[in-house]
Write an enzyme that holds these catalytic residues in place. Structure first.
Site, PDB file in Angstrom:
ATOM      1  N   GLU A 174      38.815  29.341  -6.085  1.00 51.12           N
ATOM      2  CA  GLU A 174      39.998  30.146  -5.795  1.00 51.12           C
ATOM      3  C   GLU A 174      41.212  29.254  -5.924  1.00 51.12           C
ATOM      4  O   GLU A 174      41.161  28.084  -5.583  1.00 51.12           O
ATOM      5  CB  GLU A 174      39.957  30.735  -4.373  1.00 51.12           C
ATOM      6  CG  GLU A 174      38.954  31.837  -4.157  1.00 51.12           C
ATOM      7  CD  GLU A 174      37.590  31.313  -3.710  1.00 51.12           C
ATOM      8  OE1 GLU A 174      36.641  32.106  -3.729  1.00 51.12           O
ATOM      9  OE2 GLU A 174      37.474  30.128  -3.355  1.00 51.12           O
ATOM     10  N   TYR A 230      42.942  24.487 -14.970  1.00 55.39           N
ATOM     11  CA  TYR A 230      41.647  25.153 -15.029  1.00 55.39           C
ATOM     12  C   TYR A 230      41.469  25.890 -16.361  1.00 55.39           C
ATOM     13  O   TYR A 230      40.375  25.888 -16.931  1.00 55.39           O
ATOM     14  CB  TYR A 230      41.477  26.099 -13.842  1.00 55.39           C
ATOM     15  CG  TYR A 230      41.510  25.385 -12.506  1.00 55.39           C
ATOM     16  CD1 TYR A 230      40.720  24.256 -12.275  1.00 55.39           C
ATOM     17  CD2 TYR A 230      42.336  25.818 -11.476  1.00 55.39           C
ATOM     18  CE1 TYR A 230      40.751  23.592 -11.068  1.00 55.39           C
ATOM     19  CE2 TYR A 230      42.367  25.159 -10.258  1.00 55.39           C
ATOM     20  CZ  TYR A 230      41.576  24.045 -10.057  1.00 55.39           C
ATOM     21  OH  TYR A 230      41.617  23.380  -8.860  1.00 55.39           O
TER      22      TYR A 230
END
Length: 189
Positions: free
Chosen positions: A111, A123
C-alpha cells in the site's frame, strides 16, 4: 573517471534496532515503535533489509516484506532524506523483490499513499500496477492508499527482468557515484 563507492545491502537483526528507530523517526516521525520493529525482526515471516555505506554501521535505508503464503507484502521502504534521489530506494526495492523471488514467492503487493508520487513512480518502474484503493487507510490524516501488485515473480522470464532491474539500478546508482554490493550471506530466513 569517478570512483564508485560500494553500498552494502544486508539482512537486519536486533543489533540494528536503534538504527531502525532513528531512521524511522527521520523518515516517518515515529511510524513504528521499538516493540513493532522488534516483532518484525523476530518474526520468521518478516524479511528486513538495510543499506549501508562501506565499512560503516550508518543505516541509509531500510525495506521489509512479509512472506504470506505465496506473496511478498512490502510493509516499509525508506531512505534517509540526506540520501534520497540517489537510487538507494531502487536498490532496496530490487533487493526485496529478488529476495522474494529467491524464496519462491509468486507476487508482491504493498500500500502507498495516493499523494506519494515519488514512491508510486518508483514502484511503477518495477512493474507494479494499481489493483485498488483502500479509503481512509492512513490513520494520521485518513488519506487513501493505493494497493499495488506485481505478479510473475516465478515465471521463466523473470530472471531476465531481474537482470534488467539490476542494470537499471546500477546505472542510477552510478550517477551518484554508488555501486551495489549484495551481502553474500543475505539471509531472508
Amino acid at each position: 573517471m569517478v570512483k564508485l563507492t560500494a553500498l552494502q545491502i544486508q539482512s537486519l537483526n536486533l543489533e540494528h534496532l536503534s538504527s531502525l528507530l532513528e531512521l524511522d523517526q527521520v523518515c516517518f516521525d515515529g511510524l513504528w515503535t521499538m516493540d513493532g520493529y522488534r516483532r518484525e525482526l523476530e518474526s520468521p515471516n518478516s524479511h528486513f533489509l538495510g543499506i549501508f555505506p562501506p565499512f560503516s554501521s550508518e543505516l541509509l535505508g531500510m525495506g521489509c516484506f512479509w512472506s504470506i503464503l505465496e506473496e511478498a507484502h512490502i510493509t516499509i521502504l525508506a531512505v534517509h532524506p540526506q540520501y534520497q534521489h540517489q537510487g538507494l530506494g531502487q536498490a532496496l526495492l530490487y533487493s526485496l523483490l529478488k529476495a522474494a523471488s529467491d524464496l519462491g514467492l509468486e507476487r508482491a503487493t504493498l500500500e502507498v499513499r495516493v499523494s506519494n508520487q515519488a514512491a508510486i513512480s518508483l514502484y511503477q518502474k518495477f512493474g507494479f500496477k494499481t489493483a485498488g484503493k483502500r479509503p481512509r487507510y492512513y490513520k494520521d490524516n485518513h488519506e487513501d492508499a493505493l494497493i499495488l501488485w506485481l505478479s510473475d515473480l516465478q515465471y521463466p522470464n523473470f530472471e531476465q527482468t531481474v537482470n534488467d532491474w539490476y542494470k537499471m539500478v546500477s546505472d542510477r546508482l552510478a550517477k551518484s557515484a554508488w555501486t551495489l554490493s549484495l551481502d553474500e550471506t543475505l539471509d531472508c530466513k
